[in-house]
Design an enzyme around this catalytic site. Structure first.
Site, PDB file in Angstrom:
ATOM      1  N   LEU A 124      -1.754   4.830   9.079  1.00  0.00           N
ATOM      2  CA  LEU A 124      -2.237   3.592   9.679  1.00  0.00           C
ATOM      3  C   LEU A 124      -1.192   2.493   9.632  1.00  0.00           C
ATOM      4  O   LEU A 124      -1.081   1.695  10.549  1.00  0.00           O
ATOM      5  CB  LEU A 124      -3.486   3.123   8.927  1.00  0.00           C
ATOM      6  CG  LEU A 124      -4.784   3.870   9.260  1.00  0.00           C
ATOM      7  CD1 LEU A 124      -5.889   3.396   8.330  1.00  0.00           C
ATOM      8  CD2 LEU A 124      -5.191   3.623  10.694  1.00  0.00           C
ATOM      9  N   HIS A 153      -4.135   3.557   0.778  1.00  0.00           N
ATOM     10  CA  HIS A 153      -2.999   3.148   1.612  1.00  0.00           C
ATOM     11  C   HIS A 153      -3.232   3.555   3.063  1.00  0.00           C
ATOM     12  O   HIS A 153      -2.948   2.776   3.991  1.00  0.00           O
ATOM     13  CB  HIS A 153      -1.711   3.777   1.106  1.00  0.00           C
ATOM     14  CG  HIS A 153      -0.564   3.625   2.058  1.00  0.00           C
ATOM     15  ND1 HIS A 153       0.163   2.453   2.177  1.00  0.00           N
ATOM     16  CD2 HIS A 153      -0.037   4.490   2.966  1.00  0.00           C
ATOM     17  CE1 HIS A 153       1.093   2.605   3.113  1.00  0.00           C
ATOM     18  NE2 HIS A 153       0.997   3.830   3.609  1.00  0.00           N
ATOM     19  N   GLU A 154      -3.750   4.749   3.273  1.00  0.00           N
ATOM     20  CA  GLU A 154      -3.976   5.229   4.640  1.00  0.00           C
ATOM     21  C   GLU A 154      -5.027   4.408   5.372  1.00  0.00           C
ATOM     22  O   GLU A 154      -5.018   4.344   6.605  1.00  0.00           O
ATOM     23  CB  GLU A 154      -4.417   6.702   4.610  1.00  0.00           C
ATOM     24  CG  GLU A 154      -3.410   7.676   4.024  1.00  0.00           C
ATOM     25  CD  GLU A 154      -2.142   7.783   4.847  1.00  0.00           C
ATOM     26  OE1 GLU A 154      -2.188   7.529   6.063  1.00  0.00           O
ATOM     27  OE2 GLU A 154      -1.093   8.115   4.264  1.00  0.00           O
ATOM     28  N   THR A 155      -5.941   3.780   4.637  1.00  0.00           N
ATOM     29  CA  THR A 155      -7.058   3.062   5.263  1.00  0.00           C
ATOM     30  C   THR A 155      -7.066   1.577   4.903  1.00  0.00           C
ATOM     31  O   THR A 155      -8.094   0.917   5.030  1.00  0.00           O
ATOM     32  CB  THR A 155      -8.389   3.686   4.803  1.00  0.00           C
ATOM     33  OG1 THR A 155      -8.447   3.667   3.360  1.00  0.00           O
ATOM     34  CG2 THR A 155      -8.514   5.132   5.275  1.00  0.00           C
ATOM     35  N   ARG A 161       1.647   2.343  -1.693  1.00  0.00           N
ATOM     36  CA  ARG A 161       0.934   3.477  -2.296  1.00  0.00           C
ATOM     37  C   ARG A 161       0.938   3.357  -3.824  1.00  0.00           C
ATOM     38  O   ARG A 161      -0.075   3.621  -4.482  1.00  0.00           O
ATOM     39  CB  ARG A 161       1.585   4.789  -1.862  1.00  0.00           C
ATOM     40  CG  ARG A 161       1.487   5.089  -0.374  1.00  0.00           C
ATOM     41  CD  ARG A 161       2.214   6.393  -0.031  1.00  0.00           C
ATOM     42  NE  ARG A 161       2.321   6.614   1.394  1.00  0.00           N
ATOM     43  CZ  ARG A 161       1.392   7.201   2.152  1.00  0.00           C
ATOM     44  NH1 ARG A 161       0.269   7.620   1.599  1.00  0.00           N
ATOM     45  NH2 ARG A 161       1.588   7.375   3.448  1.00  0.00           N
TER      46      ARG A 161
END
Length: 328
Positions: free
Chosen positions: A324, A140-142, A288
């Site tokens: 992000l 999820h962050e990337t 997520r």
């Protein structure tokens, strides 16, 4: 007379033996009868608060560690093969992804060896679920996915290594001063940010990240280590993500009142609860969960309970990470 003495000796030995047994049993109490304590050696805690590894302890009513003692530690590659890793992060090397070629299976396995408890705690299902949770949160962050992306939005994790639209992220602290000309924006799988986090992480993994923060974006092993450092490290009042997803964390009465319970949702709260949790339905939380479910399916493991944090009170509003999704 001799017979009486012999009987007294036998009786005395029996009493001492019983006391030792009782004393040992009391030393191994667990669960709600012992303030939420876990059994040593990964043993099951029965409904009555005793430790053991048989069905009487691990069966109906079991309170914690109900899979019994953990199998012997194993290399992470025994749980997630190269082909499965490539299937999970299917489009990370797509030409449209700025991180193309950076996040490799070998780097992931090498970095994990610095944290031997990662993917090595609990039974096999728990171990696989932790791997899915780690890759789900970091995907999820990337992410580079979108709703109609080829193979779906959850096949596009690990598309970015650097935060989009970055800032300096420098906070004056005497312990971890910002180095001249350096920026501490989000980098790597967990998008670690701020000078004090680069400083703490660098100290833990033995790399000078205060003066060389871009190593997190140029050295793939260091990059994975930075994410695993965050995952494995508790930062009060937050437990570590590792302890939460492996059920080694016992929520306090305050946590229970805040609806923070063991499960993937509390991991989200640890990572970005100040922005995403306690707000009802949230697309970021759903994203997520989407990654996590896909990865659990590929690893052949159940999702567990408490997947979202929609009704959870955040641990706090100070953020370790730069998300992000929210920075677009």
């Amino acid at each position: 007379m001799k017979k009486n003495r012999m009987m007294m000796m036998i009786w005395s030995v029996g009493v001492v033996w019983m006391l030792l047994l009782v004393g040992g049993s009391y030393g191994e109490q667990c669960g709600r009868q012992a303030g939420g304590a876990l059994c040593p050696g990964g043993n099951c805690c029965s409904q009555f608060g005793w430790c053991g590894s048989t069905t009487d302890y691990c069966g109906p009513g079991c309170q914690s560690q109900c899979g019994g003692p953990s199998p012997a530690p194993t290399d992470l590659s025994a749980l997630i093969s190269r082909s499965t890793f490539d299937q999970m992060l299917k489009h990370r090397n797509d030409g449209a992804c700025p991180a193309k070629g950076f996040y490799t299976y070998d780097a992931f396995i090498a970095a994990a060896k610095a944290y031997p408890s990662f993917g090595n705690t609990g039974d096999t299902a728990t171990r696989k679920r932790e791997i899915a949770a780690f890759l789900g949160q970091t995907s999820h962050e990337t992410t580079g996915g979108w709703a109609t992306a080829p193979d779906g939005p959850y096949a596009w994790g690990y598309c970015f290594v650097r935060e989009r639209n970055p800032s300096t992220y420098c906070s004056a602290t005497p312990q971890f001063p910002c180095a001249p000309g350096q920026q501490y924006y989000g980098r790597g799988p967990i998008q670690i940010s701020w000078n004090y986090n680069y400083g703490q992480c660098g100290r833990a993994i033995g790399v000078d990240l205060l003066n060389k923060p871009d190593l997190v974006a140029t050295d793939s092993v260091i990059s994975f280590k930075s994410a695993l450092w965050f995952w494995m490290t508790a930062q009060s009042p937050k437990p570590s993500s590792h302890d939460v997803i492996t059920s080694r964390w016992t929520p306090s009465s305050a946590d229970v009142a805040a609806r923070r319970l063991p499960g993937y949702g509390t991991v989200t709260n640890i990572i970005n609860g100040g922005l995403e949790c306690g707000r009802g339905q949230d697309s970021r939380v759903q994203d997520r969960i989407g990654f996590f479910k896909r990865y659990c399916d590929l690893l052949g493991v159940g999702y567990g309970n408490n997947l979202d944090c929609y009704s959870q009170t955040p641990f706090g509003n100070s953020l370790l990470l730069s998300d992000l999704v929210t920075s677009q």
